[in-house]
Design an enzyme around this catalytic site. Structure first.
Site, PDB file in Angstrom:
ATOM      1  N   ASN A  96       0.077  12.680   2.236  1.00 43.28           N
ATOM      2  CA  ASN A  96      -1.191  12.048   1.910  1.00 43.28           C
ATOM      3  C   ASN A  96      -1.031  11.282   0.609  1.00 43.28           C
ATOM      4  O   ASN A  96      -1.163  11.834  -0.482  1.00 43.28           O
ATOM      5  CB  ASN A  96      -2.296  13.095   1.799  1.00 43.28           C
ATOM      6  CG  ASN A  96      -2.651  13.706   3.132  1.00 43.28           C
ATOM      7  OD1 ASN A  96      -3.342  13.092   3.945  1.00 43.28           O
ATOM      8  ND2 ASN A  96      -2.151  14.919   3.374  1.00 43.28           N
ATOM      9  N   GLU A  97      -0.729   9.999   0.742  1.00 44.95           N
ATOM     10  CA  GLU A  97      -0.440   9.155  -0.407  1.00 44.95           C
ATOM     11  C   GLU A  97      -1.732   8.742  -1.120  1.00 44.95           C
ATOM     12  O   GLU A  97      -2.835   8.952  -0.608  1.00 44.95           O
ATOM     13  CB  GLU A  97       0.332   7.913   0.049  1.00 44.95           C
ATOM     14  CG  GLU A  97       1.695   8.205   0.675  1.00 44.95           C
ATOM     15  CD  GLU A  97       2.761   8.596  -0.348  1.00 44.95           C
ATOM     16  OE1 GLU A  97       2.402   8.968  -1.480  1.00 44.95           O
ATOM     17  OE2 GLU A  97       3.953   8.533  -0.004  1.00 44.95           O
TER      18      GLU A  97
END
Length: 640
Positions: A172-173
């Site tokens: 989850n950037e």
């Protein structure tokens, strides 16, 4: 720094161990990652056993990467030695590269089976890992189904996480929504750069991945996040102390009611209560903390040491230090003298001089010195100026290259040398076969032994060129080729007794008065740490010998970062000419000069990093009110 060790981390509440005025996520700091990992494994084992006692399944969310490896090793040990069964365990992995064949050595399917699943009694049907080969048309529905499966069996009982330097959890950037589900995502450049060493170059790292979403992760009943090392310190502080923001997705965990971060000293070092504890509450002002605080105060006020006033101390949380020492004048003089005494142009000791305020002994005048270099260029990159000083001042200097460094030689560089050999070699060596092996090698397959030998020879001869330039006789240059390194891949074997014995044998032969070793643990593929562990283990074995009583150990840092000013015990100045000579010595390592394979996230060449780091250290000393040097190389003494 206060640490917590050998405790249960289950059912702890925020603030139970430390003042958390600045902190929004419960965290526990261990002195090393091994202790922390063992405690985490124990909590997982207890959960599995409690579920077994209730005749229930245990739903685990699992992570990959280097952080959880020791956790998995401990779980495997408990399965084999303590009878821990995984028969009631169902697992869901966080993520997978996309596209990625599960049989690739880079796949997380491969990782999980290598480190855990192949060694325990889990039912293969209970293993769930995102599929990196699902078609693009089916990917959206596949991700929805992954979340539905977790929900249908009751949700995650426990989620293990790591954290990336972008603040990502799973993949989850930055920009990920707090309510996101499992989905495909484009990887941040920094994430890909961090993965580049294992893929032998960033161009080989996939640009996309499948990841559980933030919303999926936050539904877990219990979350533990692991973070080890200097590289994670900044993002750990931001996550624990900062505001919740999509730019640092891990901050979403501040809203989770049962999350604990498990950190080692290095990962926790930027937390306010550890980095600047005088801003949190009362302090015990020992010498190290005092030095750290004064350097910090100088940087904050933009003043040199001798210009600090009582008001500066009182206004910045350091009134108790002022009360303890009496006055700013007294504190300042003491600190100024301490730093002044770290500076020496005689790293081997100055002959016939009073050494009471010098970092090294005057006697013996001629010292036997071993410079341990993890890779065949760390010596000149990290301490080339000091190396030159030791040789020019008449000491018997030995250089020990601990590994061959062969995996850091690119195929194109090896091909160039193989073709040169072909042009000049009249022996029976089958050069054409060697060239074909280089040309036909796939990126995710380890080098064959002949290719590794060639790459090792390249780095060996480059090393000889550099040591001859500095003036070290060939007989004093030792290539240890520690076996732990010789895998042909970034992943190395564990340190063994054979490795330690090789190091011990050299120390016993030379009987050094000085040992220099790389204390730079930010090395992106871990070789420095293993090499340092080998030296420490050898010192432990040898320290009872009489000759070791005269041996001092100095730790340098490499191309990745430098000692903080308050940590430095010896600073060796370099003139502009010496800086240039150091640069030339580095240039002899031509295979590492352009397009180096293990660059990290810093695009500068190693010689540029080294020069700028040495110059920055000199500027910091000068800003504190000390002499203005072109550059300084820094060392910390290790007491064994």
């Amino acid at each position: 720094m206060k640490t917590i060790s050998k405790i249960s981390i289950e059912h702890q509440t925020p603030g139970q161990f430390e003042d958390t005025r600045f902190e929004k996520i419960h965290n526990i700091v261990f002195s090393n990652s091994e202790e922390g990992s063992i405690c985490v494994a124990q909590e997982i084992a207890n959960l599995i056993r409690s579920k077994q006692a209730e005749n229930k399944v245990c739903i685990l969310g699992l992570a990959t990467g280097s952080s959880p490896i020791k956790v998995y090793e401990e779980l495997v040990r408990m399965h084999k030695e303590e009878g821990l069964s995984f028969s009631n365990v169902i697992t869901f992995n966080l993520d997978e590269y996309y596209p990625m064949d599960k049989n690739s050595v880079h796949s997380y399917y491969y990782f999980m089976h290598q480190h855990l699943f192949n060694h325990v009694d889990i039912d293969p049907a209970n293993i769930n890992i995102p599929c990196g080969t699902v078609s693009a048309e089916d990917l959206h529905q596949y991700c929805i189904d992954y979340d539905l499966k977790i929900k249908e069996i009751g949700g995650l009982d426990f989620q293990l996480l790591g954290i990336g330097r972008t603040g990502h959890i799973g993949f989850n950037e930055p920009g990920s929504h707090y309510n996101s589900g499992t989905r495909s995502i484009t990887l941040d450049h920094l994430t890909r750069a961090d993965a580049a060493p294992s893929f032998l170059g960033i161009n080989n790292v996939p640009k996309k991945a499948i990841t559980m979403g933030i919303g999926t992760v936050k539904k877990a009943k219990r979350i533990i996040l692991l973070a080890w090392g200097h590289n994670k310190a900044s993002v750990v502080k931001e996550t624990i102390e900062g505001e919740i923001t999509s730019e640092v997705p891990a901050t979403y965990l501040q809203d989770h009611p049962n999350t604990t971060f498990i950190l080692n000293d290095e990962a926790a070092q930027d937390l306010t209560r550890l980095n600047t504890p005088w801003l949190v509450g009362p302090c015990i002002w020992d010498e190290e903390l005092t030095s750290k605080a004064i350097v910090w105060l100088c940087q904050l006020t933009k003043k040199s040491i001798l210009k600090l006033t009582d008001k500066d101390y009182n206004n910045n949380g350091m009134s108790s230090l002022l009360a303890q020492e009496g006055s700013a004048y007294d504190i300042n003089i003491k600190m100024f003298n301490k730093l002044q005494h770290t500076i020496t142009g005689w790293p081997g000791g100055k002959p016939n001089a009073d050494d009471s305020s010098r970092p090294e002994r005057a006697n013996p005048v001629k010292k036997r010195v071993i410079i341990f270099s993890p890779h065949p260029d760390d010596d000149v990159i990290s301490m080339g100026g000091t190396f030159d000083r030791l040789v020019s001042q008449g000491h018997e200097v030995h250089v020990a290259y601990q590994t061959s460094g062969n995996i850091a030689v690119s195929n194109s560089e090896a091909l160039k040398f193989a073709e040169v050999i072909k042009d000049v070699n009249s022996t029976n060596l089958n050069i054409d076969a060697l060239i074909n092996k280089i040309i036909s090698k796939k990126e995710d397959v380890e080098d064959e032994i002949e290719v590794r030998k060639l790459k090792g020879y390249i780095r060996k001869r480059e090393s000889f060129a550099a040591t001859r330039f500095i003036g070290v006789p060939d007989k004093n240059v030792h290539f240890l080729n520690l076996p732990f390194y010789e895998t042909g891949t970034v992943k190395k074997k564990p340190l063994s007794k054979i490795d330690i014995d090789i190091v011990s044998k050299l120390i016993a032969e030379v009987k050094p008065h000085q040992i220099y070793a790389a204390g730079d643990l930010a090395d992106p593929h871990g070789t420095h740490k293993v090499c340092l562990d080998a030296i420490f283990a050898a010192l432990k074995e040898l320290k009872h010998h009489d000759y070791m009583k005269d041996c001092w150990v100095w730790l340098y840092r490499g191309a990745w970062h430098e000692w903080d000013i308050h940590q430095i015990d010896m600073a060796v100045p370099m003139s502009p000419d010496q800086v240039l000579k150091k640069r030339k010595a580095i240039f002899y390592h031509q295979s590492q000069k352009d397009g180096v394979m293990f660059q990290g996230n810093d695009t500068r060449e190693f010689w540029v990093r080294a020069e700028e780091r040495n110059n920055e250290t000199a500027i910091k000393y000068n800003n504190l009110g000390l002499a203005d040097y072109e550059a300084l190389e820094a060392f910390k003494r290790y007491h064994y």
